[in-house]
Write a protein that holds these residues in place. Structure first.
Motif, PDB file in Angstrom:
ATOM      1  N   GLU A   1      -7.711  -2.434 -19.095  1.00  0.00           N
ATOM      2  CA  GLU A   1      -8.751  -2.748 -18.124  1.00  0.00           C
ATOM      3  C   GLU A   1      -8.153  -2.954 -16.730  1.00  0.00           C
ATOM      4  OE1 GLU A   1     -10.913  -6.102 -19.582  1.00  0.00           O
ATOM      5  OE2 GLU A   1     -11.349  -5.140 -21.521  1.00  0.00           O
ATOM      6  N   LEU A   2      -6.991  -3.609 -16.684  1.00  0.00           N
ATOM      7  CA  LEU A   2      -6.327  -3.803 -15.392  1.00  0.00           C
ATOM      8  C   LEU A   2      -5.851  -2.466 -14.835  1.00  0.00           C
ATOM      9  CD1 LEU A   2      -5.273  -5.582 -13.149  1.00  0.00           C
ATOM     10  CD2 LEU A   2      -3.270  -6.122 -14.573  1.00  0.00           C
ATOM     11  N   ALA A   3      -5.370  -1.573 -15.694  1.00  0.00           N
ATOM     12  CA  ALA A   3      -4.960  -0.242 -15.243  1.00  0.00           C
ATOM     13  C   ALA A   3      -6.141   0.502 -14.627  1.00  0.00           C
ATOM     14  CB  ALA A   3      -4.368   0.549 -16.406  1.00  0.00           C
ATOM     15  N   ALA A   4      -7.326   0.339 -15.225  1.00  0.00           N
ATOM     16  CA  ALA A   4      -8.520   0.978 -14.672  1.00  0.00           C
ATOM     17  C   ALA A   4      -8.841   0.405 -13.284  1.00  0.00           C
ATOM     18  CB  ALA A   4      -9.699   0.790 -15.620  1.00  0.00           C
ATOM     19  N   PHE A   5      -8.662  -0.912 -13.100  1.00  0.00           N
ATOM     20  CA  PHE A   5      -8.905  -1.512 -11.788  1.00  0.00           C
ATOM     21  C   PHE A   5      -7.875  -1.011 -10.779  1.00  0.00           C
ATOM     22  CE2 PHE A   5      -8.352  -5.066  -8.724  1.00  0.00           C
ATOM     23  CZ  PHE A   5      -9.598  -4.966  -8.114  1.00  0.00           C
ATOM     24  N   ILE A   6      -6.634  -0.818 -11.207  1.00  0.00           N
ATOM     25  CA  ILE A   6      -5.603  -0.272 -10.322  1.00  0.00           C
ATOM     26  C   ILE A   6      -6.003   1.128  -9.846  1.00  0.00           C
ATOM     27  CG2 ILE A   6      -3.239   0.656 -10.321  1.00  0.00           C
ATOM     28  CD1 ILE A   6      -2.451  -1.824 -11.987  1.00  0.00           C
TER      29      ILE A   6
ATOM     30  N   ARG B   1      -8.256   4.717  -5.540  1.00  0.00           N
ATOM     31  CA  ARG B   1      -9.299   5.585  -5.004  1.00  0.00           C
ATOM     32  C   ARG B   1      -9.908   5.019  -3.722  1.00  0.00           C
ATOM     33  NH1 ARG B   1     -10.635   5.751 -10.544  1.00  0.00           N
ATOM     34  NH2 ARG B   1     -12.442   4.376 -10.242  1.00  0.00           N
ATOM     35  N   HIS B   2      -9.959   3.677  -3.618  1.00  0.00           N
ATOM     36  CA  HIS B   2     -10.539   3.041  -2.445  1.00  0.00           C
ATOM     37  C   HIS B   2      -9.519   2.816  -1.327  1.00  0.00           C
ATOM     38  CE1 HIS B   2     -14.716   1.810  -3.673  1.00  0.00           C
ATOM     39  NE2 HIS B   2     -14.226   2.223  -4.835  1.00  0.00           N
ATOM     40  N   GLY B   3      -8.274   3.166  -1.561  1.00  0.00           N
ATOM     41  CA  GLY B   3      -7.259   3.009  -0.527  1.00  0.00           C
ATOM     42  C   GLY B   3      -6.892   1.580  -0.210  1.00  0.00           C
TER      43      GLY B   3
ATOM     44  N   ILE C   1       1.850  -4.467   3.666  1.00  0.00           N
ATOM     45  CA  ILE C   1       0.401  -4.683   3.589  1.00  0.00           C
ATOM     46  C   ILE C   1      -0.243  -4.498   4.958  1.00  0.00           C
ATOM     47  CG2 ILE C   1      -1.371  -6.424   3.178  1.00  0.00           C
ATOM     48  CD1 ILE C   1       0.422  -7.524   0.911  1.00  0.00           C
ATOM     49  N   HIS C   2       0.372  -5.070   5.989  1.00  0.00           N
ATOM     50  CA  HIS C   2      -0.177  -4.902   7.341  1.00  0.00           C
ATOM     51  C   HIS C   2      -0.201  -3.420   7.721  1.00  0.00           C
ATOM     52  CE1 HIS C   2      -0.727  -9.078   8.400  1.00  0.00           C
ATOM     53  NE2 HIS C   2       0.541  -9.371   8.130  1.00  0.00           N
ATOM     54  N   HIS C   3       0.873  -2.708   7.397  1.00  0.00           N
ATOM     55  CA  HIS C   3       0.944  -1.277   7.681  1.00  0.00           C
ATOM     56  C   HIS C   3      -0.151  -0.527   6.942  1.00  0.00           C
ATOM     57  CE1 HIS C   3       2.647   2.704   8.372  1.00  0.00           C
ATOM     58  NE2 HIS C   3       2.598   2.916   7.068  1.00  0.00           N
ATOM     59  N   ALA C   4      -0.351  -0.849   5.652  1.00  0.00           N
ATOM     60  CA  ALA C   4      -1.366  -0.162   4.853  1.00  0.00           C
ATOM     61  C   ALA C   4      -2.769  -0.444   5.392  1.00  0.00           C
ATOM     62  CB  ALA C   4      -1.258  -0.608   3.399  1.00  0.00           C
ATOM     63  N   ARG C   5      -3.016  -1.684   5.801  1.00  0.00           N
ATOM     64  CA  ARG C   5      -4.346  -2.045   6.297  1.00  0.00           C
ATOM     65  C   ARG C   5      -4.649  -1.457   7.673  1.00  0.00           C
ATOM     66  NH1 ARG C   5      -5.528  -7.780   6.822  1.00  0.00           N
ATOM     67  NH2 ARG C   5      -7.700  -7.167   6.613  1.00  0.00           N
ATOM     68  N   SER C   6      -3.606  -1.085   8.411  1.00  0.00           N
ATOM     69  CA  SER C   6      -3.808  -0.537   9.758  1.00  0.00           C
ATOM     70  C   SER C   6      -3.992   0.974   9.752  1.00  0.00           C
ATOM     71  CB  SER C   6      -2.608  -0.895  10.645  1.00  0.00           C
ATOM     72  OG  SER C   6      -1.442  -0.204  10.214  1.00  0.00           O
ATOM     73  N   ARG C   7      -3.881   1.591   8.569  1.00  0.00           N
ATOM     74  CA  ARG C   7      -4.061   3.042   8.493  1.00  0.00           C
ATOM     75  C   ARG C   7      -5.479   3.423   8.912  1.00  0.00           C
ATOM     76  NH1 ARG C   7      -4.613   5.074   3.866  1.00  0.00           N
ATOM     77  NH2 ARG C   7      -5.092   3.086   2.855  1.00  0.00           N
ATOM     78  N   PRO C   8      -5.653   4.531   9.621  1.00  0.00           N
ATOM     79  CA  PRO C   8      -7.017   4.988   9.910  1.00  0.00           C
ATOM     80  C   PRO C   8      -7.708   5.392   8.628  1.00  0.00           C
ATOM     81  CG  PRO C   8      -5.394   6.645  10.561  1.00  0.00           C
ATOM     82  CD  PRO C   8      -4.626   5.408  10.186  1.00  0.00           C
ATOM     83  N   PRO C   9      -9.008   5.160   8.520  1.00  0.00           N
ATOM     84  CA  PRO C   9      -9.727   5.543   7.299  1.00  0.00           C
ATOM     85  C   PRO C   9      -9.653   7.042   7.072  1.00  0.00           C
ATOM     86  CG  PRO C   9     -11.249   4.884   9.033  1.00  0.00           C
ATOM     87  CD  PRO C   9      -9.881   4.581   9.529  1.00  0.00           C
TER      88      PRO C   9
END
Length: 240
Positions: A77-82, A87-89, A231-239
């Motif tokens: 179930e956790l693998a499915a959430f991963i 998919r949601h980036g 994390i900061h780098h990942a969150r700053s990516r353009p959609p």
């Protein structure tokens, strides 16, 4: 920053009084690096699997005495959430078991290593310098406690650091998933006590080697800083 901590194990009862449980270890480490970091915990080992990828700013998966190939329903179930996070980036960082589960969830493979237990401090060379690795250094030495290793990378993954003992030690997948085999949250006294507790399973010679390695410094705060930078780098990516 609010990080969702996907808790996959508890500290053994014999050790929890001295060292605290895993969420406490993560809180101690990351607040030394950034006092504004907070954690919200989901006890995945009890079947408490989140459903909303946007519930927090980023996600982190703890280690575990369980294996990713053991067939526990909550692991699947956790693998499915991963995969949902992928998919949601959404940013996700996997620690030890979490590192392995990311690989398996996205199509890689994990096996029990013929090299045996990794315990104490592991010594690794950073082979690729990512922009979030600030401050920079070529070595990444962390406490470890594992038998399983990632043996096949998922599509799109690249190894950033490793050693002859554990070649796929630090991997990045895309711009928002990161996995590390080591435990930056483990203090060296906890590593020593954990080895003593598991002495029969690990073997006397490997325990002696592991205890001797604890004389070296660990890059726990550096890894925590790198994780937050990532994390900061990942969150700053353009959609996309």
């Amino acid at each position: 920053m609010l990080i969702g901590l996907l808790q996959c194990d508890d500290v053994a009862p014999e050790l929890i009084g001295r060292h605290g449980n895993y969420p406490t270890m993560f809180q101690r480490l990351f607040q030394r690096v950034d006092p504004d970091v907070r954690f919200r915990v989901w006890r995945c080992l009890d079947g408490e699997i989140p459903t909303d990828p946007d519930a927090v700013d980023a996600w982190m998966t703890t280690g575990s005495k369980f294996g990713v190939n053991d067939g526990h329903p909550w692991v699947d179930e956790l693998a499915a959430f991963i995969r949902l996070l992928w998919r949601h980036g959404k940013p996700l960082v996997g620690i030890c078991f979490g590192h392995q589960l990311i690989a398996r969830a996205l199509g890689g493979a994990v096996e029990k290593s013929a090299r045996g237990w990794g315990v104490g401090i592991s010594f690794n060379r950073v082979g690729e310098r990512a922009e979030w690795m600030r401050p920079w250094q070529e070595a990444l030495d962390l406490v470890v406690s594992h038998q399983d290793q990632v043996v096949t990378l998922p599509e799109g993954a690249r190894v950033l650091a490793g050693s002859p003992f554990c070649p796929a030690y630090l991997m990045q997948i895309g711009d928002h998933f990161l996995g590390v085999q080591g435990h930056p949250e483990f203090a060296r006294p906890y590593s020593a006590d954990l080895m003593a507790l598991r002495r029969a399973a690990i073997g006397e010679e490997r325990v002696r080697e592991g205890l001797a390695s604890l004389a070296a410094a660990a890059d726990d705060e550096l890894m925590a800083r790198w994780i937050l930078n990532f994390i900061h780098h990942a969150r700053s990516r353009p959609p996309e």
